[in-house]
Design an enzyme around this catalytic site. Structure first.
Site, PDB file in Angstrom:
ATOM      1  N   ARG A  96       2.028  13.995 -12.689  1.00  0.00           N
ATOM      2  CA  ARG A  96       1.062  13.043 -12.131  1.00  0.00           C
ATOM      3  C   ARG A  96       0.350  13.597 -10.890  1.00  0.00           C
ATOM      4  O   ARG A  96       0.608  14.691 -10.430  1.00  0.00           O
ATOM      5  CB  ARG A  96       1.775  11.737 -11.779  1.00  0.00           C
ATOM      6  CG  ARG A  96       2.998  11.878 -10.885  1.00  0.00           C
ATOM      7  CD  ARG A  96       3.665  10.523 -10.691  1.00  0.00           C
ATOM      8  NE  ARG A  96       4.920  10.605  -9.945  1.00  0.00           N
ATOM      9  CZ  ARG A  96       6.123  10.693 -10.492  1.00  0.00           C
ATOM     10  NH1 ARG A  96       6.255  10.714 -11.816  1.00  0.00           N
ATOM     11  NH2 ARG A  96       7.216  10.754  -9.736  1.00  0.00           N
ATOM     12  N   GLN A 131      -3.218   3.560  -3.415  1.00  0.00           N
ATOM     13  CA  GLN A 131      -2.310   2.884  -4.326  1.00  0.00           C
ATOM     14  C   GLN A 131      -1.997   1.498  -3.785  1.00  0.00           C
ATOM     15  O   GLN A 131      -1.666   1.336  -2.606  1.00  0.00           O
ATOM     16  CB  GLN A 131      -1.027   3.692  -4.470  1.00  0.00           C
ATOM     17  CG  GLN A 131      -1.195   5.004  -5.224  1.00  0.00           C
ATOM     18  CD  GLN A 131      -1.355   4.752  -6.711  1.00  0.00           C
ATOM     19  OE1 GLN A 131      -0.383   4.567  -7.417  1.00  0.00           O
ATOM     20  NE2 GLN A 131      -2.583   4.754  -7.194  1.00  0.00           N
ATOM     21  N   GLU A 171       5.615  15.763  -5.872  1.00  0.00           N
ATOM     22  CA  GLU A 171       4.571  14.755  -5.959  1.00  0.00           C
ATOM     23  C   GLU A 171       3.350  15.137  -5.113  1.00  0.00           C
ATOM     24  O   GLU A 171       3.439  15.903  -4.158  1.00  0.00           O
ATOM     25  CB  GLU A 171       5.103  13.397  -5.489  1.00  0.00           C
ATOM     26  CG  GLU A 171       6.109  12.777  -6.440  1.00  0.00           C
ATOM     27  CD  GLU A 171       6.257  11.283  -6.216  1.00  0.00           C
ATOM     28  OE1 GLU A 171       6.143  10.527  -7.200  1.00  0.00           O
ATOM     29  OE2 GLU A 171       6.515  10.877  -5.060  1.00  0.00           O
ATOM     30  N   LEU A 219       0.859  -1.192   0.000  1.00  0.00           N
ATOM     31  CA  LEU A 219       0.000   0.000   0.000  1.00  0.00           C
ATOM     32  C   LEU A 219       0.885   1.227   0.000  1.00  0.00           C
ATOM     33  O   LEU A 219       1.900   1.258   0.699  1.00  0.00           O
ATOM     34  CB  LEU A 219      -0.905  -0.025   1.232  1.00  0.00           C
ATOM     35  CG  LEU A 219      -1.704   1.228   1.628  1.00  0.00           C
ATOM     36  CD1 LEU A 219      -2.968   0.825   2.395  1.00  0.00           C
ATOM     37  CD2 LEU A 219      -0.890   2.208   2.503  1.00  0.00           C
ATOM     38  N   ASN A 220       0.510   2.253  -0.809  1.00  0.00           N
ATOM     39  CA  ASN A 220       1.184   3.545  -0.632  1.00  0.00           C
ATOM     40  C   ASN A 220       0.167   4.680  -0.653  1.00  0.00           C
ATOM     41  O   ASN A 220      -0.728   4.685   0.195  1.00  0.00           O
ATOM     42  CB  ASN A 220       2.386   3.724  -1.563  1.00  0.00           C
ATOM     43  CG  ASN A 220       2.102   3.614  -3.034  1.00  0.00           C
ATOM     44  OD1 ASN A 220       1.552   2.635  -3.511  1.00  0.00           O
ATOM     45  ND2 ASN A 220       2.511   4.627  -3.791  1.00  0.00           N
ATOM     46  N   ASP A 221       0.231   5.631  -1.546  1.00  0.00           N
ATOM     47  CA  ASP A 221      -0.487   6.903  -1.416  1.00  0.00           C
ATOM     48  C   ASP A 221      -1.990   6.750  -1.170  1.00  0.00           C
ATOM     49  O   ASP A 221      -2.663   5.971  -1.857  1.00  0.00           O
ATOM     50  CB  ASP A 221      -0.345   7.744  -2.694  1.00  0.00           C
ATOM     51  CG  ASP A 221       1.089   7.944  -3.107  1.00  0.00           C
ATOM     52  OD1 ASP A 221       2.002   7.503  -2.389  1.00  0.00           O
ATOM     53  OD2 ASP A 221       1.299   8.540  -4.182  1.00  0.00           O
TER      54      ASP A 221
END
Length: 479
Positions: free
Chosen positions: A160, A58, A219, A40-42
């Site tokens: 992005r 994510q 980001e 899992l990220n963002d």
């Protein structure tokens, strides 16, 4: 079976295959959101829609490393009890074949709409990037509308993480970017219908508005108002450590200023780090129907000892922070745990007139998963130390006016620290989970977030005062 359904089926099979192994991990968390398997990220698409909170994320279901990302999906009626929903997006189309990257959610004409980045790489690793739209009538099943914005001139394919909002009947979108000069940027666009977008200009970035060199890529930008101030929340990559600042591989913070919607320029002040801990990155915010500005962050940092997490052996890695409410005081953002977390409290313990001189421990303060609050009434010592599970130490040195979080390094086993300047200590609010800790100092003026991996049976908590005494009250609740 179409490509999207096939990918979702494969992901679901992977979840089922590793479910028992994942759930046997002693470091699984109790009140933090985690992936059912994989990485899992963002946080993505944070929104309250038709009275229910939705948090997408994510997700790589197939391994504990970064790769072609899906959008996982949780929902909740109360920010405490979360339901795992079906996968929202899978990287099935030509414009996203190497990942449905980060983005945001908005409501439009009764539909829940997602804007996200489609990531594409050729066999040589060359990147292309597309901003994409998907929509849903029930908040669960999403139909992809395709590409709504291609890469404009002047930027590399590191472009992005669209965050979208409405202002004065028009849609706006801020995107994290890198200029062709390899400078980090946040770029503003506008639209009348979410499908045709017009570039307005650079909001802020390296070598703009007097900022100087401030990273090669920005980001996960987020632009919102807080107490009539425009806040640009962003995660710059490429900052070099400066004393107590910017000590993670990549860092997250915010600028306060005033956005000119005609030129896109944010006239802003200095950059403030949002969280001083070891693991915090790529946060996203939304406003709920109570008017609160809420935030989730990723309890992780890209390329920062990710391969050293012991949870990898159980086929999962990383988690979200607890939900936080953002407030604005004295020119700064304060973060506080959402009040709904109080519903998790049980077995309350209240200790008054606690005097720490030189050491204080009490068996009922020990625990595995809990919330602790300390209100300081007298601080007549050089330093206060709180040791939790023999894994982390919280230290405030009154003479040096420094707060320190110390833990055992995930890679070397040696002590490592994160610090901030702090003039005085009046309140500590600490959330301890099996393998995570979040520390709110002085009603959220400073916050430290970190993973920790203690002996699972270790529940110790010890308070120590050096060269004097500290007096106050302590409350603890099991979670």
């Amino acid at each position: 079976m179409d490509r999207s359904s096939d990918l979702i089926r494969q992901a679901e099979q992977t979840v089922a295959e590793y479910k028992d192994i994942v759930n046997q991990d002693k470091y699984r968390l109790h009140f933090h959101l985690m992936p059912p398997v994989g990485l899992l990220n963002d946080p993505n698409g944070l929104i309250q829609w038709e009275g229910r909170y939705h948090l997408f994320y994510q997700w790589n279901p197939f391994k504990t490393a970064h790769g072609a990302k899906f959008w996982g999906h949780y929902s909740s009626s109360n920010l405490v009890d979360w339901k795992e929903e079906k996968i929202a997006l899978a990287p099935s189309e030509w414009f996203e074949k190497n990942g449905c990257y980060s983005g945001s959610a908005i409501e439009d004409n009764g539909k829940l709409k997602l804007l996200y980045t489609g990531n594409v790489k050729d066999e040589m690793g060359n990147r292309k990037t597309y901003q994409c739209l998907a929509e849903s009538t029930n908040g669960i099943d999403f139909h992809k509308k395709g590409v709504v914005l291609r890469l404009p001139e002047g930027y590399t394919a590191h472009f992005r993480d669209p965050k979208v909002w409405k202002y004065e009947e028009k849609w706006y979108m801020v995107i994290g970017a890198q200029s062709e000069q390899l400078d980090g940027r946040a770029v503003l666009f506008s639209s009348n219908d979410l499908e045709e977008w017009t570039i307005i200009g650079d909001v802020a970035g390296t070598n703009l508005n007097g900022l100087g060199n401030f990273g090669y890529m920005w980001e996960c930008p987020d632009l919102f108002q807080l107490e009539h101030n425009d806040i640009l929340l962003v995660s710059p990559q490429g900052l070099k450590p400066e004393g107590m600042l910017y000590n993670n591989v990549y860092n997250t913070g915010y600028f306060v200023g005033r956005l000119d919607y005609q030129t896109g320029v944010l006239e802003h002040g200095e950059f403030f780090e949002l969280d001083r801990g070891f693991e915090f990155y790529a946060p996203q915010t939304t406003v709920d129907n109570q008017g609160r500005r809420l935030l989730f962050g990723w309890m992780g940092v890209p390329e920062q000892e990710e391969d050293k997490h012991p949870t990898i052996s159980h086929h999962w890695i990383h988690a979200m922070t607890i939900p936080r409410e953002l407030l604005f005081r004295d020119g700064r953002i304060y973060q506080q745990p959402v009040k709904e977390l109080q519903n998790l409290r049980k077995n309350e313990l209240t200790l008054t007139d606690v005097r720490i001189e030189p050491e204080y421990s009490f068996s009922q303060l020990e625990g595995s998963v809990y919330e602790l609050q300390m209100h300081v009434e007298e601080f007549e010592a050089e330093q206060l130390e709180i040791t939790i599970k023999d894994s982390v130490r919280l230290m405030f040195n009154k003479n040096e006016q420094v707060f320190t979080l110390e833990r055992v390094s995930l890679s070397t086993g040696a002590p490592e620290v994160r610090q901030c300047q702090l003039t005085n200590l009046t309140k500590l609010q600490v959330f301890v989970d099996t393998s995570a800790i979040e520390i709110f100092i002085n009603d959220g003026k400073e916050i430290f977030t970190a993973r920790m991996f203690p002996d699972v049976d270790n529940k110790r908590m010890v308070f120590q005062a050096r060269d004097g005494h500290v007096k106050g009250s302590i409350q603890k609740w099991d979670f």
